[in-house]
Design a protein around this motif. Structure first.
Motif, PDB file in Angstrom:
ATOM      1  N   SER A  85       0.826  -1.201   0.000  1.00 39.47           N
ATOM      2  CA  SER A  85       0.000   0.000   0.000  1.00 39.47           C
ATOM      3  C   SER A  85       0.860   1.250   0.000  1.00 39.47           C
ATOM      4  N   VAL A  86       0.386   2.276  -0.697  1.00 40.51           N
ATOM      5  CA  VAL A  86       0.906   3.615  -0.450  1.00 40.51           C
ATOM      6  C   VAL A  86       0.768   3.864   1.055  1.00 40.51           C
ATOM      7  N   PRO A  87       1.838   4.289   1.736  1.00 34.52           N
ATOM      8  CA  PRO A  87       1.804   4.316   3.204  1.00 34.52           C
ATOM      9  C   PRO A  87       1.064   5.507   3.805  1.00 34.52           C
ATOM     10  N   TYR A  88      -0.233   5.539   3.564  1.00 32.36           N
ATOM     11  CA  TYR A  88      -1.108   6.542   4.176  1.00 32.36           C
ATOM     12  C   TYR A  88      -2.372   5.847   4.655  1.00 32.36           C
ATOM     13  N   ALA A  89      -2.931   6.351   5.733  1.00 31.12           N
ATOM     14  CA  ALA A  89      -4.230   5.892   6.208  1.00 31.12           C
ATOM     15  C   ALA A  89      -4.884   7.041   6.964  1.00 31.12           C
ATOM     16  N   ASP A  90      -6.200   7.014   7.032  1.00 32.03           N
ATOM     17  CA  ASP A  90      -6.942   8.086   7.696  1.00 32.03           C
ATOM     18  C   ASP A  90      -6.793   7.998   9.211  1.00 32.03           C
ATOM     19  N   GLY A  91      -6.379   9.099   9.809  1.00 30.25           N
ATOM     20  CA  GLY A  91      -6.349   9.218  11.258  1.00 30.25           C
ATOM     21  C   GLY A  91      -7.471  10.116  11.734  1.00 30.25           C
ATOM     22  N   PRO A  92      -7.522  10.404  13.014  1.00 34.63           N
ATOM     23  CA  PRO A  92      -8.611  11.235  13.554  1.00 34.63           C
ATOM     24  C   PRO A  92      -8.675  12.630  12.943  1.00 34.63           C
ATOM     25  N   SER A  93      -7.523  13.147  12.478  1.00 31.65           N
ATOM     26  CA  SER A  93      -7.492  14.519  11.952  1.00 31.65           C
ATOM     27  C   SER A  93      -7.171  14.587  10.467  1.00 31.65           C
ATOM     28  N   GLY A  94      -7.212  13.441   9.793  1.00 34.38           N
ATOM     29  CA  GLY A  94      -6.904  13.437   8.368  1.00 34.38           C
ATOM     30  C   GLY A  94      -5.873  12.380   8.038  1.00 34.38           C
ATOM     31  N   PRO A  95      -5.358  12.391   6.796  1.00 33.43           N
ATOM     32  CA  PRO A  95      -4.400  11.360   6.382  1.00 33.43           C
ATOM     33  C   PRO A  95      -3.122  11.399   7.218  1.00 33.43           C
ATOM     34  N   MET A 114      -4.304  -0.258   7.433  1.00 31.41           N
ATOM     35  CA  MET A 114      -4.110   0.309   6.103  1.00 31.41           C
ATOM     36  C   MET A 114      -5.452   0.723   5.529  1.00 31.41           C
ATOM     37  N   GLN A 115      -5.397   1.643   4.603  1.00 32.15           N
ATOM     38  CA  GLN A 115      -6.589   2.149   3.946  1.00 32.15           C
ATOM     39  C   GLN A 115      -6.949   1.228   2.780  1.00 32.15           C
ATOM     40  N   GLU A 116      -8.143   0.672   2.796  1.00 33.06           N
ATOM     41  CA  GLU A 116      -8.518  -0.306   1.766  1.00 33.06           C
ATOM     42  C   GLU A 116      -8.394   0.274   0.360  1.00 33.06           C
ATOM     43  N   SER A 117      -8.732   1.534   0.188  1.00 32.40           N
ATOM     44  CA  SER A 117      -8.728   2.131  -1.145  1.00 32.40           C
ATOM     45  C   SER A 117      -7.334   2.243  -1.747  1.00 32.40           C
ATOM     46  N   LEU A 118      -6.290   2.113  -0.914  1.00 31.55           N
ATOM     47  CA  LEU A 118      -4.918   2.236  -1.394  1.00 31.55           C
ATOM     48  C   LEU A 118      -4.210   0.896  -1.545  1.00 31.55           C
ATOM     49  N   LEU A 119      -4.892  -0.191  -1.242  1.00 31.86           N
ATOM     50  CA  LEU A 119      -4.252  -1.499  -1.250  1.00 31.86           C
ATOM     51  C   LEU A 119      -4.068  -2.045  -2.663  1.00 31.86           C
ATOM     52  N   LEU A 120      -2.974  -2.786  -2.830  1.00 34.20           N
ATOM     53  CA  LEU A 120      -2.734  -3.574  -4.036  1.00 34.20           C
ATOM     54  C   LEU A 120      -2.433  -4.999  -3.608  1.00 34.20           C
ATOM     55  N   ARG A 121      -3.039  -5.959  -4.291  1.00 33.67           N
ATOM     56  CA  ARG A 121      -2.819  -7.367  -3.950  1.00 33.67           C
ATOM     57  C   ARG A 121      -1.456  -7.827  -4.460  1.00 33.67           C
ATOM     58  N   GLU A 293      -0.443   5.523  -9.390  1.00 27.90           N
ATOM     59  CA  GLU A 293      -0.259   4.647 -10.548  1.00 27.90           C
ATOM     60  C   GLU A 293       1.212   4.240 -10.702  1.00 27.90           C
ATOM     61  N   GLU A 294       2.135   5.089 -10.240  1.00 19.86           N
ATOM     62  CA  GLU A 294       3.550   4.729 -10.289  1.00 19.86           C
ATOM     63  C   GLU A 294       3.869   3.660  -9.243  1.00 19.86           C
ATOM     64  N   PHE A 295       3.192   3.722  -8.115  1.00 20.18           N
ATOM     65  CA  PHE A 295       3.336   2.679  -7.098  1.00 20.18           C
ATOM     66  C   PHE A 295       2.888   1.336  -7.675  1.00 20.18           C
ATOM     67  N   ALA A 296       1.761   1.330  -8.373  1.00 22.40           N
ATOM     68  CA  ALA A 296       1.262   0.099  -8.989  1.00 22.40           C
ATOM     69  C   ALA A 296       2.223  -0.391 -10.066  1.00 22.40           C
ATOM     70  N   HIS A 297       2.791   0.547 -10.831  1.00 20.38           N
ATOM     71  CA  HIS A 297       3.740   0.165 -11.874  1.00 20.38           C
ATOM     72  C   HIS A 297       4.976  -0.482 -11.268  1.00 20.38           C
ATOM     73  N   ALA A 298       5.443   0.041 -10.132  1.00 22.33           N
ATOM     74  CA  ALA A 298       6.607  -0.533  -9.462  1.00 22.33           C
ATOM     75  C   ALA A 298       6.341  -1.965  -9.029  1.00 22.33           C
ATOM     76  N   LEU A 299       5.159  -2.223  -8.479  1.00 24.21           N
ATOM     77  CA  LEU A 299       4.804  -3.594  -8.110  1.00 24.21           C
ATOM     78  C   LEU A 299       4.824  -4.489  -9.340  1.00 24.21           C
ATOM     79  N   GLY A 300       4.325  -3.991 -10.461  1.00 19.12           N
ATOM     80  CA  GLY A 300       4.319  -4.779 -11.688  1.00 19.12           C
ATOM     81  C   GLY A 300       5.721  -5.092 -12.185  1.00 19.12           C
ATOM     82  N   LEU A 301       6.642  -4.132 -12.081  1.00 19.35           N
ATOM     83  CA  LEU A 301       8.025  -4.386 -12.490  1.00 19.35           C
ATOM     84  C   LEU A 301       8.648  -5.497 -11.646  1.00 19.35           C
ATOM     85  N   LEU A 302       8.385  -5.464 -10.345  1.00 18.63           N
ATOM     86  CA  LEU A 302       8.938  -6.489  -9.456  1.00 18.63           C
ATOM     87  C   LEU A 302       8.282  -7.844  -9.691  1.00 18.63           C
TER      88      LEU A 302
END
Length: 343
Positions: A85-95, A114-121, A293-302
């Motif tokens: 995942s992109v290393p962000y998640a919602d806290g009490p006051s925001g990301p 982790m934030q579900e919307s940012l996860l990649l399998r 999308e660059e994070f997803a591309h990096a996973l694809g390269l690996l």
């Protein structure tokens, strides 16, 4: 739960509060998490705070297993799935930046959210340690895209630490280059060559700027004399050290019209002489992290084997070995990436 966190005297492992998955989040067990140079910098900077130093559970480069879903999740991920995942998640006051936040724990912990919307399998069969390299490789993907390399461009990578090596790997995986790599460390130069660098230079013995001509770098005239329709330049340079003074040395050494990308994180003030950059009409771009999308591309390269992930992994420890790993990473010849395996 046990976690590795910052203190005024360095990194320490101890008990911290258990996290709970909020709306749109999942609870995970980190499987592998890389130690980044920024983690070392953070520990050093916090030493100046004394007893006021914030306690941050480190680790923003991770692969994790889902344990349970929180409320308001879609169900597209299930317990047992491995994710990055992109290393962000919602806290009490925001990301909140995971591994950078005093509110939410990072990957050097037995559990995190982790934030579900940012996860990649993570694809089946992909090692946890390789998946954990997605985050630093995404930094390199973003840097390469910022440089806008075209066919025939020659790339110089100054500094062959983890990010410099990742830049080399991405350049070669995407068909760019030739690539010149420069570093004082023999071990890192060897890894640069393993990852595909075409020329590897020890700056103590020779200048990397003297090798470009043999790879096809064309020194074009200044802008007022540049004929219409002639490309301005075919060189790009990546500053991957973060040492004060290095950007100016690159400006002085590169040919006119070079595109310079600042990737290294300098923690102290730096100066340049603008007229030197102006007369050469170099462009200097600084990059931060990556796009999703660059994070997803990096996973694809690996996952696709287009990057030699094993070249980066030079050590692994459990939570009880984190302090020792931080000490080892301060000797640049010994390691590239030490991975923390919290289980």
């Amino acid at each position: 739960m046990l976690a590795a966190y910052t203190t005024a005297s360095g990194v320490r492992v101890g008990e911290v509060p258990e996290p709970a998955a909020g709306p749109g989040q999942v609870l995970v067990a980190p499987l592998s998490a890389g130690i980044c140079g920024s983690d070392l910098h953070m520990v050093d900077e916090f030493a100046a705070f004394g007893d006021e130093a914030p306690r941050i559970v480190l680790g923003h480069e991770f692969c994790a297993e889902i344990l349970e879903r929180g409320p308001e999740t879609s169900g597209r991920f299930r317990p047992g799935d491995r994710v990055v995942s992109v290393p962000y998640a919602d806290g009490p006051s925001g990301p909140e930046g995971l591994g950078l936040s005093p509110v939410l724990p990072g990957g050097f912990a037995q559990r995190a959210v982790m934030q579900e919307s940012l996860l990649l399998r993570v694809p089946d069969g992909m090692p946890d340690d390789h998946a954990a390299l997605t985050e630093p490789l995404a930094v390199a993907v973003h840097a390469v895209r910022a440089a806008r390399p075209a066919a025939g461009d020659v790339a110089l990578v100054v500094g062959c630490g983890p990010i410099g090596l990742a830049v080399i790997a991405v350049l070669k995986a995407e068909g760019h280059g030739p690539v010149v790599a420069a570093d004082f460390s023999p071990a890192r130069r060897a890894l640069a060559e393993r990852l595909g660098a075409d020329i590897v230079v020890d700056p103590a013995e020779s200048s990397p700027y003297e090798r470009w001509a043999e790879l096809g770098v064309v020194e074009q005239p200044p802008s007022p004399l540049l004929p219409a329709g002639v490309p301005a330049g075919n060189a790009v340079a990546f500053e991957c050290v973060g040492a004060p003074g290095l950007i100016q040395r690159i400006v002085d050494g590169v040919p006119r019209h070079t595109r310079i990308v600042g990737v290294g994180v300098a923690m102290k003030p730096d100066t340049i002489t603008p007229v030197a950059a102006i007369l050469k009409e170099v462009s200097i771009t600084f990059v931060y992290a990556y796009r999703q999308e660059e994070f997803a591309h990096a996973l694809g390269l690996l996952a696709g084997g287009r990057v030699d992930a094993a070249a980066f992994v030079t050590g692994g420890v459990g939570l009880d070995g984190v302090a020792g790993a931080f000490a080892e990473l301060r000797a640049p010849d010994r390691h590239v990436k030490i991975l923390v395996r919290p289980r």
